[in-house]
Motif scaffolding. Structure first.
Motif, PDB file in Angstrom:
ATOM      1  N   SER A 124       0.626  -1.227   0.027  1.00  0.00           N
ATOM      2  CA  SER A 124       0.014  -0.007   0.012  1.00  0.00           C
ATOM      3  C   SER A 124       0.813   1.414   0.025  1.00  0.00           C
ATOM      4  O   SER A 124       2.111   1.145   0.452  1.00  0.00           O
ATOM      5  N   ASN A 125       0.225   2.400  -0.508  1.00  0.00           N
ATOM      6  CA  ASN A 125       1.025   3.715  -0.184  1.00  0.00           C
ATOM      7  C   ASN A 125       2.293   3.926  -0.929  1.00  0.00           C
ATOM      8  O   ASN A 125       3.147   4.613  -0.784  1.00  0.00           O
ATOM      9  N   LYS A 127       3.193   5.134  -4.072  1.00  0.00           N
ATOM     10  CA  LYS A 127       3.750   6.333  -4.443  1.00  0.00           C
ATOM     11  C   LYS A 127       4.146   7.350  -3.452  1.00  0.00           C
ATOM     12  O   LYS A 127       5.117   7.781  -3.445  1.00  0.00           O
ATOM     13  N   GLN A 128       3.526   7.307  -2.335  1.00  0.00           N
ATOM     14  CA  GLN A 128       3.912   8.032  -1.161  1.00  0.00           C
ATOM     15  C   GLN A 128       5.242   7.685  -0.602  1.00  0.00           C
ATOM     16  O   GLN A 128       6.079   8.274  -0.127  1.00  0.00           O
ATOM     17  N   ILE A 129       5.344   6.310  -0.658  1.00  0.00           N
ATOM     18  CA  ILE A 129       6.574   5.679   0.078  1.00  0.00           C
ATOM     19  C   ILE A 129       7.817   6.068  -0.729  1.00  0.00           C
ATOM     20  O   ILE A 129       8.746   6.624  -0.298  1.00  0.00           O
ATOM     21  N   ASP A 132       8.721   9.657  -0.063  1.00  0.00           N
ATOM     22  CA  ASP A 132       9.304   9.982   0.928  1.00  0.00           C
ATOM     23  C   ASP A 132      10.707   9.455   0.957  1.00  0.00           C
ATOM     24  O   ASP A 132      11.489   9.998   1.477  1.00  0.00           O
ATOM     25  N   MET A 182       3.479   3.642   7.268  1.00  0.00           N
ATOM     26  CA  MET A 182       2.672   3.647   6.005  1.00  0.00           C
ATOM     27  C   MET A 182       2.270   2.191   5.503  1.00  0.00           C
ATOM     28  O   MET A 182       1.351   2.037   5.009  1.00  0.00           O
ATOM     29  N   GLN A 185      -0.418   0.998   6.844  1.00  0.00           N
ATOM     30  CA  GLN A 185      -1.737   2.104   6.858  1.00  0.00           C
ATOM     31  C   GLN A 185      -2.462   2.541   7.902  1.00  0.00           C
ATOM     32  O   GLN A 185      -3.441   2.606   8.137  1.00  0.00           O
ATOM     33  N   LYS A 188      -2.079   9.348   8.885  1.00  0.00           N
ATOM     34  CA  LYS A 188      -0.816  10.289   8.378  1.00  0.00           C
ATOM     35  C   LYS A 188      -0.327  11.100   9.709  1.00  0.00           C
ATOM     36  O   LYS A 188       0.848  11.146   9.747  1.00  0.00           O
TER      37      LYS A 188
END
Length: 324
Positions: A124-125, A127-129, A132, A182, A185, A188
């Motif tokens: 999961s996540n 793109k954000q991982i 970052d 992340m 999940q 934030k």
């Protein structure tokens, strides 16, 4: 470490042993297998799994993502050793010494690519991982450049030094914890609190390393005590001493800092005596504990039960109390 921590480290090491980085040409991949086999605390992947376990109970499902952080960390060590012309890493020959600098550079580059490979399977996540991770990786490089810049400066102020170690050391610890959150999940808010906790603990961790280099037990520290003094490394201790020294102490410091050839034992004894007279050990401990306390404050604000925070808190306390 607790039994729970050791079980997670065993899980990390087992997966590392099974990891296939590539086979041909072996001159490219053998150095990767070599550096990854030299051990280390496995602190960063352990932080990923500890953070993940705050929210979910199946850390074995995200071990590869935790390993990405460890592979990246070792990639930075391979390149840092070239820049520092270091002959040893964890008591063994560095990659550029065992092979050569060009091989070490290229193998390091592949390690960075492999770190991305391991992140791509995040459940999961993603793109954000990756976003970052990129920010963290750039920060580590910025910190290394600042550290090299400091070598040519007569002195560096405290805030600049703290910023350098924040980038070079602490942001990767913060990212490791945020990555675990992340992957699980989490909210934030909790992910950011864990990041801030990791950065604060990381700064304290580096200040403790500075302190141990001067005041550590030689039999436990694992490397030469006083090495930073011998090499004129601008640690918090030296910078604080230069700031607070009286006229005579400053003259002595400038004299020993300016010598190109010297008796290493004598230099360490003189500089440490100046540190003792100024109270540098206590000042460093106070600054170190300031960051540890700030980190624990962030940890207490997590939106989870106290019982679940215990394992992560105990590991942070282990880092604080370490003697090597």
């Amino acid at each position: 470490m607790t039994e729970n921590h050791l079980e997670l480290v065993q899980l990390i090491n087992k997966r590392l042993e099974e990891r296939n980085y590539g086979s041909e040409p072996k001159e490219l991949y053998d150095p990767i297998r070599y550096i990854m086999s030299l051990g280390g605390k496995r602190m960063r992947p352990l932080l990923v799994l500890l953070a993940y376990k705050l929210f979910k109970d199946d850390p074995e499902t995200v071990v590869d993502q935790a390993l990405a952080v460890e592979v990246f960390h070792n990639f930075t060590l391979v390149h840092d050793d070239i820049m520092d012309n270091a002959p040893l890493r964890r008591g063994k020959a560095t990659v550029h010494e065992k092979w050569d600098a060009n091989t070490a550079i290229l193998s390091g580059d592949v390690m960075m690519v492999k770190a991305y490979d391991m992140l791509l399977d995040a459940p999961s996540n993603l793109k954000q991982i990756v976003r970052d991770f990129n920010a963290c990786a750039a920060g580590v490089c910025e910190g290394q450049q600042l550290d090299m810049n400091f070598e040519t400066l007569a002195t560096v102020d405290e805030s600049a030094y703290i910023n350098m170690i924040r980038l070079k050391t602490a942001v990767l610890l913060g990212f490791s914890l945020k990555l675990g959150a992340m992957l699980a999940q989490s909210s934030k808010e909790d992910a950011e609190l864990l990041y801030d906790f990791g950065v604060s603990i990381g700064i304290g961790f580096q200040l403790k390393d500075d302190l141990l280099d001067v005041y550590g037990d030689q039999t436990k520290f694992g490397k030469q005590v006083g090495g930073d003094i011998i090499s004129n490394k601008k640690t918090f201790l030296l910078l604080k001493a230069l700031e607070l020294a009286n006229e005579d102490q400053r003259k002595q410091l400038d004299y020993w800092l300016g010598l190109e050839t010297f008796d290493a034992v004598a230099k360490v004894e003189v500089v440490r005596a100046i540190y003792d007279a100024i109270g540098i050990e206590a000042l460093t401990k106070a600054k170190m504990n300031e960051y540890f306390d700030h980190g624990f404050s962030d940890l207490e604000q997590l939106g989870i039960e106290e019982e679940k925070r215990t394992s992560l808190k105990r590991f942070a306390e282990y880092l604080i109390d370490r003697e090597h």
